[in-house]
Design an enzyme around this catalytic site. Structure first.
Site, PDB file in Angstrom:
ATOM      1  N   ARG A   1       0.975  -1.183   0.369  1.00 10.30           N
ATOM      2  CA  ARG A   1      -0.062   0.255  -0.018  1.00 10.30           C
ATOM      3  C   ARG A   1       0.895   1.476   0.478  1.00 10.30           C
ATOM      4  O   ARG A   1       1.804   1.102   1.023  1.00 10.30           O
ATOM      5  CB  ARG A   1      -0.896  -0.275   1.439  1.00 10.30           C
ATOM      6  CG  ARG A   1      -1.643   1.366   1.595  1.00 10.30           C
ATOM      7  CD  ARG A   1      -2.481   1.386   0.344  1.00 10.30           C
ATOM      8  NE  ARG A   1      -4.069   2.386   1.087  1.00 10.30           N
ATOM      9  CZ  ARG A   1      -3.610   3.764   0.942  1.00 10.30           C
ATOM     10  NH1 ARG A   1      -2.950   4.128   0.087  1.00 10.30           N
ATOM     11  NH2 ARG A   1      -4.480   4.795   1.185  1.00 10.30           N
TER      12      ARG A   1
ATOM     13  N   GLU B   1     -11.565   5.133  -5.538  1.00  8.85           N
ATOM     14  CA  GLU B   1     -12.218   4.741  -5.483  1.00  8.85           C
ATOM     15  C   GLU B   1     -12.500   4.169  -7.015  1.00  8.85           C
ATOM     16  O   GLU B   1     -12.548   4.952  -7.954  1.00  8.85           O
ATOM     17  CB  GLU B   1     -13.338   4.023  -5.034  1.00  8.85           C
ATOM     18  CG  GLU B   1     -12.272   4.802  -3.694  1.00  8.85           C
ATOM     19  CD  GLU B   1     -11.403   3.262  -2.893  1.00  8.85           C
ATOM     20  OE1 GLU B   1     -12.136   2.199  -3.049  1.00  8.85           O
ATOM     21  OE2 GLU B   1     -11.050   3.493  -1.733  1.00  8.85           O
TER      22      GLU B   1
ATOM     23  N   ARG C   1      -0.824  -5.669   5.374  1.00  8.99           N
ATOM     24  CA  ARG C   1      -0.167  -4.678   4.286  1.00  8.99           C
ATOM     25  C   ARG C   1       1.131  -4.032   4.202  1.00  8.99           C
ATOM     26  O   ARG C   1       0.941  -3.445   5.483  1.00  8.99           O
ATOM     27  CB  ARG C   1      -1.134  -4.113   2.596  1.00  8.99           C
ATOM     28  CG  ARG C   1      -2.440  -4.652   1.805  1.00  8.99           C
ATOM     29  CD  ARG C   1      -2.940  -3.437   1.287  1.00  8.99           C
ATOM     30  NE  ARG C   1      -3.944  -2.760   2.065  1.00  8.99           N
ATOM     31  CZ  ARG C   1      -4.709  -1.930   1.966  1.00  8.99           C
ATOM     32  NH1 ARG C   1      -4.957  -2.057   0.324  1.00  8.99           N
ATOM     33  NH2 ARG C   1      -5.105  -0.912   2.332  1.00  8.99           N
TER      34      ARG C   1
END
Length: 201
Positions: free
Chosen positions: A93, A101, A135
């Protein structure tokens, strides 16, 4: 009634040099050579400066040592990708940024922008943290260029203030994108992805 004899005042004595008076602190005779001697424990300015330079160089060395080479596997979205790191598949990330999004305007464009920055290039990652999803939160470099900052500067990502509050390069990159109406800043009032997500929970 007897009269009281007048009080006789004492003659004032001449004050000798160096003799203290009642309202002053104790007189200290100066040492030979004049002035107060410097403390032997006081560090010289050159020594302090040398120590600061050494600490800065040490921090810079370890900061560079934390950068690891990686192999790109795929791009998941505008701020997430998969890499091979030390033989392990790792989801990364991008630190300090947030991209639209998929269902938002410029969501797919942000993914394409990231893909264009990392495809067929030498990838390196610098770990900053791990998020609640496991992540790796990192700064990604492609051929030595900071991908996180490039996405913000090109107008495909926001500077994620809550997670990179004092990151001046990202702040300046967003300012530049806003001022020049790049990417998503062409819209009059784009919705930050964290606000868009919170409305759909």
């Amino acid at each position: 009634m007897p009269t009281t004899a007048p009080l006789l005042s004492r003659p004032r004595r001449a004050r000798r040099p160096g003799k203290p008076t009642a309202h002053k602190t104790r007189y200290v005779r100066p040492r030979a050579g004049g002035g107060r001697q410097k403390s032997k424990n006081r560090k010289q300015p050159a020594q302090i400066l040398l120590g600061i330079v050494f600490i800065v160089a040490l921090v810079a060395f370890f900061d560079q040592a934390s950068i690891q080479p990686a192999k790109l596997l795929s791009v998941s979205d505008g701020d997430t990708l998969r890499v091979s790191l030390d033989g392990r598949e790792v989801k990364v990330r991008l630190y300090g940024i947030d991209t639209p999004e998929y269902k938002q305007p410029y969501g797919s464009a942000a993914s394409e922008a990231l893909r264009g920055l990392v495809a067929n290039r030498e990838i390196e990652v610098k770990e900053r943290d791990k998020d609640r999803y496991g992540r790796l939160v990192a700064i990604v470099y492609a051929d030595g260029e900071n991908v996180n900052r490039q996405l913000v500067e090109s107008g495909y990502a926001w500077w994620y203030r809550d997670h990179a509050t004092f990151n001046v390069p990202l702040a300046l990159a967003e300012f530049s994108a806003r001022r020049n109406d790049r990417g998503l800043w062409q819209d009059e009032d784009p919705t930050p992805p964290w606000e868009w997500r919170s409305k759909r929970r």
